[in-house]
Structure formats: structure tokens, C-alpha cells
Design a protein around this motif. Structure first.
Motif, PDB file in Angstrom:
ATOM      1  N   THR A 192       0.842  -1.201   0.000  1.00 16.98           N
ATOM      2  CA  THR A 192       0.000   0.000   0.000  1.00 16.98           C
ATOM      3  C   THR A 192       0.874   1.247   0.000  1.00 16.98           C
ATOM      4  O   THR A 192       1.886   1.304   0.701  1.00 16.98           O
TER       5      THR A 192
ATOM      6  N   ARG B 151      -6.035   1.055  -2.748  1.00 13.95           N
ATOM      7  CA  ARG B 151      -4.634   1.032  -3.159  1.00 13.95           C
ATOM      8  C   ARG B 151      -3.767   1.915  -2.264  1.00 13.95           C
ATOM      9  O   ARG B 151      -2.550   1.776  -2.225  1.00 13.95           O
TER      10      ARG B 151
ATOM     11  N   GLY C 159      -3.094   3.897   1.584  1.00 14.10           N
ATOM     12  CA  GLY C 159      -3.357   3.914   3.019  1.00 14.10           C
ATOM     13  C   GLY C 159      -3.566   5.335   3.492  1.00 14.10           C
ATOM     14  O   GLY C 159      -2.652   5.956   4.046  1.00 14.10           O
TER      15      GLY C 159
END
Length: 341
Positions: A160, A328, A330
Motif C-alpha cells: 500500500t 490502493r 493507506g
């Protein structure tokens, strides 16, 4: 620190996205998870008393009714009333939900969006300024002199990309050379200190220009950043030429410091209208010399690539990537997301 799960991250389409700076506001609508953002003409913040008025002017141009919005604003996001650092606008998410019927409002930092853009843009929108090859999942940093000086980091963990917003433009900037010591006493200060933003932004460029003139006892006829950069690029005015050279030098120093802080082996990215206009000055070796002058880590710095982001709507591209596939990234939304349900 609380990050979204994939389930929490899902937003209802259409999604209004907006990059709100101190001078310009850029909006687009994302229709679905496969569509590129539908962009609208750039708005000047000074032309609208409130951000809600600006949003309404955008919605008046389309039959689409956004169900969600993701906004990136120039300033820290804290509470239900969000003040922009270099604008009189105040973002009130709860009021927006009532006014426009949004079921979901997310407000991010503007350079968080620029960090998202770093992985959303392709090579066609990046111009390399020296260094080696970027590590695919190496940490990255983005900075951009504009109305102010924005800074954000981007790290990769657990498959991520995680943007790290902050107020890095307000770090201290100090003199190093004898010429610096002649100029710095004449720089405008804020509460006794010179931050990077006091030099590395539009008004900072003028601040630097006037300080050089004062140090040399000369007149400073230019008052607009564009006049200074144009004359500096043309080498038609010695004062403007030195101003641009020093601006590039100081930008290189700060960019190098941030590259060290983040160990940015994925690259350091420069963004915004100013750097896009002064690419020739960034390529003449002065910037890169200052960037790499970080003993005892000169060899390390020589390998870190620097890129100029050339896309005029880079932050919108970053927000669009997040809006389409939020899982996709964080992105921390605690205290920065308002939901009707």
C-alpha cells in the motif's frame, strides 16, 4: 494512526474531487472506477466568497449530481471548520452535505494529493533532473513552491502507498555561504525566524529579490514573481538572474534535506507552476549541486533521482486515482471523513 480498510474506503459515484490552493481551485468529477476525471476550468479563489460558491459554479456546468466528494486543501485538516492557510475560504463539510446532498465528504491536505499523484502519473508527465534510477517501491517526497511551500512524503508498506502530509514548508532555512550572510539579514521574517516558505514560494521569490537588492544597495523595480523569473531565465537583469540562481540553490538544499529525511530512493518530486516554468534553471547544474552537497552522504544523494511533475492538474490526477481505487492507498481518514449514514 488509523487507516481505511478496503471496505471502509469505498465511495459512492459520481465523486466530486477538488484541489484547493491559496490561489487556484481545480475541480473534476469521477463517474466510475474506470473513468478518468472529467476536469473543469481552473477557478481563482479570489473570484468566489466561499468554497461552496465555487462548487456551485462547477455543478452548474454539468448534469451530474455527485454523491461523494474528496477535497484536498492547502492547510491542516482539524475539526469541522477547516481554514485554508493562504485563503479566506473555510471548508465546512457538514454544511456541504446539507447544501449539495453529499453522503460522504473526505478532506485531505493538498500535498497529500500531490503525493498520491506521484504514483498516479506516468513518465510522460515527469521530467528527470539528474540522479540514478528510482527504486520501484522506494520512499518518495514531493515539494512544491507556489502560494506557499507544500511538502509531503509517500512510503510503501504492506502493498500500500501511504501519503504522509505535514507542514514541512515551515522548516528553518539558514545561511551557509558568505553571500548568504550578506542577504539573509534583509529577508522578511515571521516572529524572528526565516522558514523555507519565506523564500521558496511566489512571495518568497519577491522577498529574496528585494533582500538581494537591499544587500547591494540597489533598486528593486520588479514586484511580480513572473517578472523576476522571466528576467532571470533570460539573464537580462543581473539582480533577477542572481535571485533565480539562489532560489534554485535554496530549493536544492531543502529538497536534498527532505530526500535525506525520507531516504527517498524512489525519488524527490518537484511540483507546481513555479517549477514548471523554471525547468531550464533547474537543469543548469546549480540545483543538482545544492541537492547533492550533503557531506558525508554526497554519494548517496547523487543516486537519488529528482523529477519535475509537468502535469498541470497533478493533484487532481492523484485524487482521481484515490477516488477510483481507494484501497490502493493507506489514507488516514480519522477526523477527516464525514458520512451521512
Amino acid at each position: 494512526m488509523v487507516y481505511q480498510t478496503d471496505l471502509d474506503a469505498v465511495l459512492d459515484f459520481p465523486i466530486l474531487i477538488g484541489d484547493i490552493g491559496g490561489t487556484n481551485a481545480r475541480f473534476a468529477i469521477v463517474v466510475d472506477s474506470y473513468a478518468e476525471p472529467r476536469e473543469f476550468p481552473v477557478l481563482f479563489t479570489a473570484d468566489f466568497p466561499t468554497i461552496d460558491d465555487a462548487i456551485q459554479s462547477v455543478l452548474d456546468q454539468t448534469s451530474l449530481l455527485p454523491r461523494s466528494t474528496v477535497l484536498a486543501v492547502a492547510g491542516p485538516v482539524d475539526g469541522d471548520e477547516i481554514d485554508l492557510t493562504n485563503s479566506d475560504w473555510v471548508v465546512r463539510p457538514k454544511q456541504m452535505m446539507k447544501t449539495f446532498g453529499f453522503g460522504d465528504v473526505i478532506v485531505l491536505n493538498d500535498f497529500e494529493a500531490q503525493a498520491l499523484a506521484v504514483v498516479a502519473l506516468g513518465e510522460a508527465h515527469l521530467e528527470k533532473i539528474g540522479g540514478g534510477s528510482a527504486e520501484t517501491v522506494g520512499s518518495r517526497v514531493v515539494l512544491g513552491p507556489g502560494t506557499g511551500l507544500g511538502v509531503a512524503g509517500l512510503v510503501h508498506a504492506q502493498h500500500t502507498w501511504i501519503p504522509l502530509p505535514g507542514e514541512g514548508g515551515h522548516i528553518d532555512l539558514g545561511p551557509r555561504t558568505e553571500r548568504d550572510y550578506e542577504i539573509f539579514p534583509h529577508l522578511e521574517r515571521i516572529e524572528g525566524r526565516i522558514s523555507a516558505e519565506q523564500v521558496l514560494c511566489g512571495r518568497g521569490l519577491v522577498n529574496l529579490y528585494r533582500a538581494i537588492a537591499a544587500a547591494d544597495g540597489k533598486e528593486a523595480p520588479f514586484s511580480d514573481p513572473a517578472e523576476i523569473t522571466s528576467a532571470g531565465l533570460e539573464r537580462s537583469n543581473p539582480l533577477a538572474t542572481e535571485t533565480l540562481d539562489l532560489f534554485v540553490t535554496y530549493l536544492g538544499r531543502v529538497a536534498g534535506d527532505l530526500g535525506l529525511i525520507f531516504m527517498s530512493q524512489g525519488g524527490v518530486f518537484l511540483t507546481g507552476g513555479i517549477v514548471q516554468k523554471i525547468v531550464p534553471a533547474l537543469r543548469n547544474g546549480v540545483f543538482r549541486a545544492a541537492f547533492e552537497d550533503k557531506a558525508p552522504h554526497r554519494t548517496l544523494m547523487a543516486e537519488i533521482p529528482v523529477y519535475v511533475i509537468t502535469h498541470p492538474m497533478a493533484a487532481v490526477c492523484g485524487l482521481g486515482a484515490y477516488a477510483r481505487t481507494p484501497g490502493r492507498f493507506g489514507v488516514e481518514t480519522a477526523g477527516r471523513r464525514w458520512r451521512a449514514r
